[in-house]
Design a protein around this motif. Structure first.
Motif, PDB file in Angstrom:
ATOM      1  N   ARG A  33       0.790  -1.238   0.000  1.00  0.00           N
ATOM      2  CA  ARG A  33       0.000   0.000   0.000  1.00  0.00           C
ATOM      3  C   ARG A  33       0.825   1.292   0.000  1.00  0.00           C
ATOM      4  O   ARG A  33       0.527   2.207  -0.776  1.00  0.00           O
ATOM      5  N   LEU A  36       1.958   2.512  -3.528  1.00  0.00           N
ATOM      6  CA  LEU A  36       1.008   2.738  -4.607  1.00  0.00           C
ATOM      7  C   LEU A  36       0.619   4.202  -4.706  1.00  0.00           C
ATOM      8  O   LEU A  36       0.529   4.906  -3.707  1.00  0.00           O
ATOM      9  N   ALA A  40      -4.620   3.934  -6.286  1.00  0.00           N
ATOM     10  CA  ALA A  40      -4.218   2.619  -6.791  1.00  0.00           C
ATOM     11  C   ALA A  40      -4.544   1.500  -5.806  1.00  0.00           C
ATOM     12  O   ALA A  40      -4.889   0.394  -6.223  1.00  0.00           O
ATOM     13  N   TRP A  41      -4.429   1.767  -4.513  1.00  0.00           N
ATOM     14  CA  TRP A  41      -4.740   0.736  -3.514  1.00  0.00           C
ATOM     15  C   TRP A  41      -6.204   0.316  -3.630  1.00  0.00           C
ATOM     16  O   TRP A  41      -6.531  -0.862  -3.675  1.00  0.00           O
ATOM     17  N   LEU A  62      -1.737   0.087 -12.625  1.00  0.00           N
ATOM     18  CA  LEU A  62      -1.607   0.857 -11.388  1.00  0.00           C
ATOM     19  C   LEU A  62      -0.358   1.719 -11.410  1.00  0.00           C
ATOM     20  O   LEU A  62       0.680   1.301 -11.946  1.00  0.00           O
ATOM     21  N   VAL A  64       2.782   3.019  -9.400  1.00  0.00           N
ATOM     22  CA  VAL A  64       3.592   2.555  -8.277  1.00  0.00           C
ATOM     23  C   VAL A  64       4.680   3.591  -8.024  1.00  0.00           C
ATOM     24  O   VAL A  64       5.431   3.953  -8.935  1.00  0.00           O
ATOM     25  N   THR A  71       7.591   7.541 -10.380  1.00  0.00           N
ATOM     26  CA  THR A  71       6.398   6.699 -10.484  1.00  0.00           C
ATOM     27  C   THR A  71       6.473   5.867 -11.753  1.00  0.00           C
ATOM     28  O   THR A  71       6.808   6.381 -12.815  1.00  0.00           O
TER      29      THR A  71
END
Length: 100
Positions: A33, A36, A40-41, A62, A64, A71
């Protein structure tokens, strides 16, 4: 991910990308978590739930966040292993960087 006990196994590629120290005990989905991007989570959890409950394909994109503020965009693809009665037992899959 073992759905009965909640444990997760992360590959070495995964640990290197997130720069997790080699001897840390990242064994839960929740450990992901903090890495992210915003939203995204929730998208990951909704995607997993849709796959497990409605057998929709698990195929997500997603954001990250890596150390240093960089990112990447990762594609998450997975599939549940189910009992003969249809109950999900394991969830396995892969994540790959599709930023380029």
């Amino acid at each position: 991910m073992d759905l009965w006990n909640g444990s997760v196994w992360y590959s070495e590629w995964f640990r290197r990308r997130l720069q997790w120290p080699p001897h840390t005990s990242h064994r839960r989905l929740e450990d992901l978590r903090p890495n992210l991007a915003p939203g995204a989570w929730e998208a990951l959890l909704q995607g997993i739930r849709a796959h497990l409950e409605r057998q929709e394909p698990l195929n997500l994109t997603l954001g990250v966040q890596l150390q240093g503020g960089h990112t990447q965009i990762w594609q998450v693809v997975g599939s549940a292993e189910r009992t003969a009665a249809g109950q999900p037992v394991y969830l396995s899959g892969s994540m790959k960087d599709i930023s380029a």
